[in-house]
Scaffold this active site. Structure first.
Site, PDB file in Angstrom:
ATOM      1  N   LYS A  69      -0.040   3.552 -10.100  1.00 55.09           N
ATOM      2  CA  LYS A  69      -0.801   4.061  -8.962  1.00 55.09           C
ATOM      3  C   LYS A  69      -2.269   4.205  -9.335  1.00 55.09           C
ATOM      4  CE  LYS A  69       1.294   3.550  -6.199  1.00 55.09           C
ATOM      5  NZ  LYS A  69       2.681   3.227  -6.122  1.00 55.09           N
TER       6      LYS A  69
ATOM      7  N   TRP B 284      -5.198 -14.173   2.235  1.00 59.05           N
ATOM      8  CA  TRP B 284      -5.203 -13.520   0.930  1.00 59.05           C
ATOM      9  C   TRP B 284      -5.307 -14.647  -0.082  1.00 59.05           C
ATOM     10  CZ3 TRP B 284      -1.997 -13.274  -3.480  1.00 59.05           C
ATOM     11  CH2 TRP B 284      -2.206 -12.169  -4.303  1.00 59.05           C
TER      12      TRP B 284
ATOM     13  N   HIS C 213       4.618   4.543 -32.642  1.00 60.25           N
ATOM     14  CA  HIS C 213       4.855   3.141 -32.980  1.00 60.25           C
ATOM     15  C   HIS C 213       3.709   2.243 -32.520  1.00 60.25           C
ATOM     16  CE1 HIS C 213       8.789   4.322 -34.335  1.00 60.25           C
ATOM     17  NE2 HIS C 213       8.926   5.002 -33.208  1.00 60.25           N
TER      18      HIS C 213
ATOM     19  N   GLU D 268      -3.934   0.742  -9.703  1.00 59.27           N
ATOM     20  CA  GLU D 268      -4.022   0.030  -8.424  1.00 59.27           C
ATOM     21  C   GLU D 268      -5.186   0.481  -7.564  1.00 59.27           C
ATOM     22  OE1 GLU D 268      -0.149  -1.116  -6.036  1.00 59.27           O
ATOM     23  OE2 GLU D 268      -0.028   0.914  -6.799  1.00 59.27           O
TER      24      GLU D 268
ATOM     25  N   GLU E 169       5.106   4.644 -13.007  1.00 59.95           N
ATOM     26  CA  GLU E 169       4.646   4.659 -11.621  1.00 59.95           C
ATOM     27  C   GLU E 169       3.288   5.369 -11.510  1.00 59.95           C
ATOM     28  OE1 GLU E 169       5.082   3.267  -9.000  1.00 59.95           O
ATOM     29  OE2 GLU E 169       4.544   4.575  -7.343  1.00 59.95           O
TER      30      GLU E 169
ATOM     31  N   ARG F 267      -0.857  -5.960   5.258  1.00 65.07           N
ATOM     32  CA  ARG F 267      -0.342  -6.884   4.255  1.00 65.07           C
ATOM     33  C   ARG F 267      -1.363  -7.183   3.159  1.00 65.07           C
ATOM     34  NH1 ARG F 267       3.903 -10.116   6.290  1.00 65.07           N
ATOM     35  NH2 ARG F 267       3.190 -11.973   5.209  1.00 65.07           N
TER      36      ARG F 267
ATOM     37  N   ASN G  65       0.442 -19.833   5.459  1.00 57.92           N
ATOM     38  CA  ASN G  65       0.727 -18.725   4.548  1.00 57.92           C
ATOM     39  C   ASN G  65       1.625 -19.291   3.455  1.00 57.92           C
ATOM     40  OD1 ASN G  65       1.564 -16.413   3.284  1.00 57.92           O
ATOM     41  ND2 ASN G  65       2.631 -15.532   5.048  1.00 57.92           N
ATOM     42  N   GLY G  66       1.255 -19.068   2.179  1.00 57.38           N
ATOM     43  CA  GLY G  66       2.096 -19.574   1.088  1.00 57.38           C
ATOM     44  C   GLY G  66       1.303 -20.439   0.129  1.00 57.38           C
TER      45      GLY G  66
ATOM     46  N   LYS H 206       0.230  -5.969   0.565  1.00 58.94           N
ATOM     47  CA  LYS H 206       1.365  -5.071   0.808  1.00 58.94           C
ATOM     48  C   LYS H 206       2.684  -5.818   0.736  1.00 58.94           C
ATOM     49  CE  LYS H 206       3.077  -1.095   2.014  1.00 58.94           C
ATOM     50  NZ  LYS H 206       3.063  -0.096   0.934  1.00 58.94           N
TER      51      LYS H 206
ATOM     52  N   CYS I  89      -1.225 -13.441   3.242  1.00 58.66           N
ATOM     53  CA  CYS I  89      -1.702 -14.003   4.507  1.00 58.66           C
ATOM     54  C   CYS I  89      -0.816 -13.577   5.674  1.00 58.66           C
ATOM     55  CB  CYS I  89      -1.669 -15.519   4.448  1.00 58.66           C
ATOM     56  SG  CYS I  89      -2.556 -16.205   3.063  1.00 58.66           S
TER      57      CYS I  89
END
Ligand code: F6R
Length: 609
Positions: free
Chosen positions: A484, A74, A503, A487, A480, A27, A99-100, A604, A2
């Site tokens: 990516k 968000w 394994h 995402e 990574e 964000r 926000n939170g 973000k 948010c």
């Protein structure tokens, strides 16, 4: 996460609030809204979706007034919808953005329902506005009511609230998620970051946890967490006010991928000399701080933790026992803190709630101090660090981190080179210095692989799963690469150290499983190649990033795709091998038509736990 923008001014604040929200878009969010006191009442506009939708609504029906609050949401409690979008209103005279997460929202909701308050949303935030209305009905004093309400909230929050009976002031509070005050001439604003307010001011006060402020056009009254009146220093932001634009690239992510040679140069600027890392690069206290380090705990989340995993191998080469810790786990563990442990906190945003909490915990738990590797000047994490090394990658707008990651690795490499110098390990220091110098050019060469990556992307486009393999310094790079891909293209991807295949994961390999392998010319090469033959023998389709002198002899050439990588240094090769993996995920996402810069469900800056 948010975003909040709020303002009290003589002029109409709606255009300033909209611009602020636009600047907070990076964000990540799913809905947006604004409430303005328009002369006699508070009016509100809310949309599911982007800020541009809010702008269109405001064009149809402008909200004109000098007091307003705005928000990008968000979703945490309650699905993304217009009904759940902020601001929330109680009655018709109090509006609030949050926000939170309010952890005691259920108990508060039950209390308010008993008192006859009706809830219009599924959010935890709405309890705050009704509680404010309830306490106001008892105190008849908005400032007092707001302070009492904040004292009853548990969890993490940044809040801004307005009341129709006072058109010239607002209340704000911070406990966790960032909130800054921006000071203009005869007007004041608040926002989740400074960038949101740079069009109107470069003068800021950063609120600390527990702070509450009563903000009028001309004044700010601030209380700290003990309820004492407090004055906080104003700072002048040095951030550039440039509105980020895509400069001809289709997406911010692609632009940021291509900015990496320059991001690395910026991170090195003034810090790397001809033959060594320049003394003074880390500030006056660095030598005594680094000098006594006997252990390192690296704390981070996501991509930043993968940067930490690469650097761990450099620090271990220097003989320093090093662990890499996922912040959300570390903060709740009973961590045994060895003597003289340096904490390295890595965060592009500098605001990640879990990383902040884990760093605070490490400090309380007896760590030697925090070295922050951060891309955001003036952020929360830099403020608790003993030493901050800014990565200077420039603003990263794409939610999926690219240039911030390579800049983090560059900064961590500088630290390794410098510690080597302090310890008299001239060989390592010289090798690292030479590798850092050569790096920007090698990244340019890796970016030129673009067309070959297109062909790989066409093969992977329709797959549901992918495996990424690497070893040693390149295992974190395979993690990574997998992150990516998942995402931004939403393809399920996993990464393994190649030696782990037998394994378990080998059972997944068949003709539907693409395997992306990192095979540089290093001491583990032969082992990686033999792991790849095992995959090919099971019908897996191989996509190999091969070091310049590497020869893989395929048994079935149609199942093996090889891209020859440019010559790289031994130490910094992971930074170069990450480039084609970024391009691969970008291209697959582009072909699948996903929202590359703002992938679903992601933010973000992750300012809640
Ligand atoms: C992935 C990504 C995230 C972040 C993570 C930590 O592309 O960007 O995994 O790395 O959320 O964020 P920071 O670095 O801001 O602490």
């Amino acid at each position: 996460m948010c975003g909040i923008v709020a303002g009290v001014a003589e002029r109409s604040v709606a255009p300033i609030l909209v611009e602020g929200l636009r600047r907070l878009e990076y964000r990540g969010y799913d809905s947006a809204g604004m409430a303005v006191f328009t002369g006699t009442e508070i009016e509100r506009a809310r949309v599911l979706g982007k800020v541009v939708g809010l702008t269109e609504q405001l064009e149809q029906k402008p909200l004109v007034g000098g007091l307003g609050i705005a928000h990008t949401r968000w979703a945490t409690h309650g699905r993304p919808s217009e009904m759940n979008a902020h601001p929330h209103i109680s009655g018709s005279d109090i509006a609030l953005v949050h926000n939170g997460i309010i952890e005691n929202h259920e108990a508060l909701r039950a209390e308010l329902l008993t008192d006859g308050y009706n809830f219009a949303s599924e959010t935890d935030s709405e309890v705050v506005v009704h509680l404010l209305a309830k306490v106001y009905s008892e105190t008849k004093d908005f400032v007092e009511a707001f302070r009492q309400v904040v004292s009853r909230l548990e969890g993490a929050f940044a809040l801004a609230a307005i009341h129709a009976e006072d058109s010239t002031s607002m209340m704000i509070a911070r406990n966790g998620p960032p909130l800054v005050l921006g000071h203009g001439l005869g007007e004041n604003f608040a926002a989740s970051d400074m960038y949101a307010l740079l069009p109107v001011t470069n003068q800021f006060t950063v609120l600390e946890d527990g702070d509450i402020a009563h903000v009028t056009r001309a004044s700010v009254t601030l209380w700290d967490k003990a309820g004492e009146l407090v004055e906080r220093a104003q700072v002048t932001s040095t951030q550039s006010n440039d509105v980020a634009d895509k400069q001809g690239y289709k997406h911010y992510m692609l632009k940021e991928i291509h900015e990496q040679p320059n991001a690395v140069l910026q991170t090195l600027e003034g810090r790397l000399g001809q033959v060594q890392v320049l003394p003074g690069s880390f500030g006056p206290d660095a030598d005594s701080f680094f000098g006594g380090v006997e252990n390192i705990h690296i704390i981070a989340c996501g991509t930043s933790s993968y940067a930490g995993m690469v650097s761990r191998l450099w620090y271990e080469t220097l003989g320093i026992p090093t662990t890499v810790e996922i912040a959300s786990e570390y903060r709740y563990r009973q961590v045994a803190m060895p003597k003289n442990t340096m904490i390295i906190g890595i965060s592009q945003s500098g605001e990640t709630a879990d990383t902040m909490a884990a760093l605070e915990y490490a400090i309380e738990n007896g760590a030697r101090g925090v070295l922050a590797i951060c891309n955001a000047p003036e952020s929360s994490i830099t403020r608790l660090a003993k030493i901050t090394l800014l990565t200077r990658a420039g603003r990263e707008i794409g939610v999926a981190s690219t240039k911030a990651f390579t800049a983090q690795l560059t900064a961590l490499a500088l630290v390794a080179g410098y510690i080597a110098q302090l310890r008299g390990d001239d060989e390592f220091a010289a090798e690292m210095t030479a590798a850092l110098k050569a790096l920007p050019e090698q990244i340019v060469e890796a970016l030129a692989l673009d067309k070959q990556i297109d062909q790989w992307a066409e093969h992977i486009l329709h797959k549901d799963n992918a495996l990424f393999l690497g070893r040693g310094l390149h295992f974190p790079i395979s993690l990574e690469g997998a992150l990516k891909l998942k995402e931004i293209s939403y393809i399920h991807a996993e990464a393994y150290p190649a030696g782990e295949l037998k394994h378990g994961p080998l059972a997944l390999v068949d003709e539907n499983m693409p395997i992306v392998a990192i095979a540089p010319q290093d001491e583990l090469l032969e082992k990686v190649l033999s792991n790849l033959h095992e995959v090919e023998a099971r019908g897996g389709e191989l996509f190999i990033l091969a070091g310049e002198g590497v020869n893989y002899e395929p048994e079935q050439s149609n199942l093996v795709h090889i891209i020859k990588m440019p010559a790289v240094s031994r130490l910094l090769s992971p930074l170069v091998y990450t480039i084609p993996l970024q391009l691969l995920s970008y291209k697959v996402a582009l072909m699948r038509g996903t929202d590359v810069d703002q992938p679903r469900n992601l933010a973000k800056s992750v300012t809640v736990e």
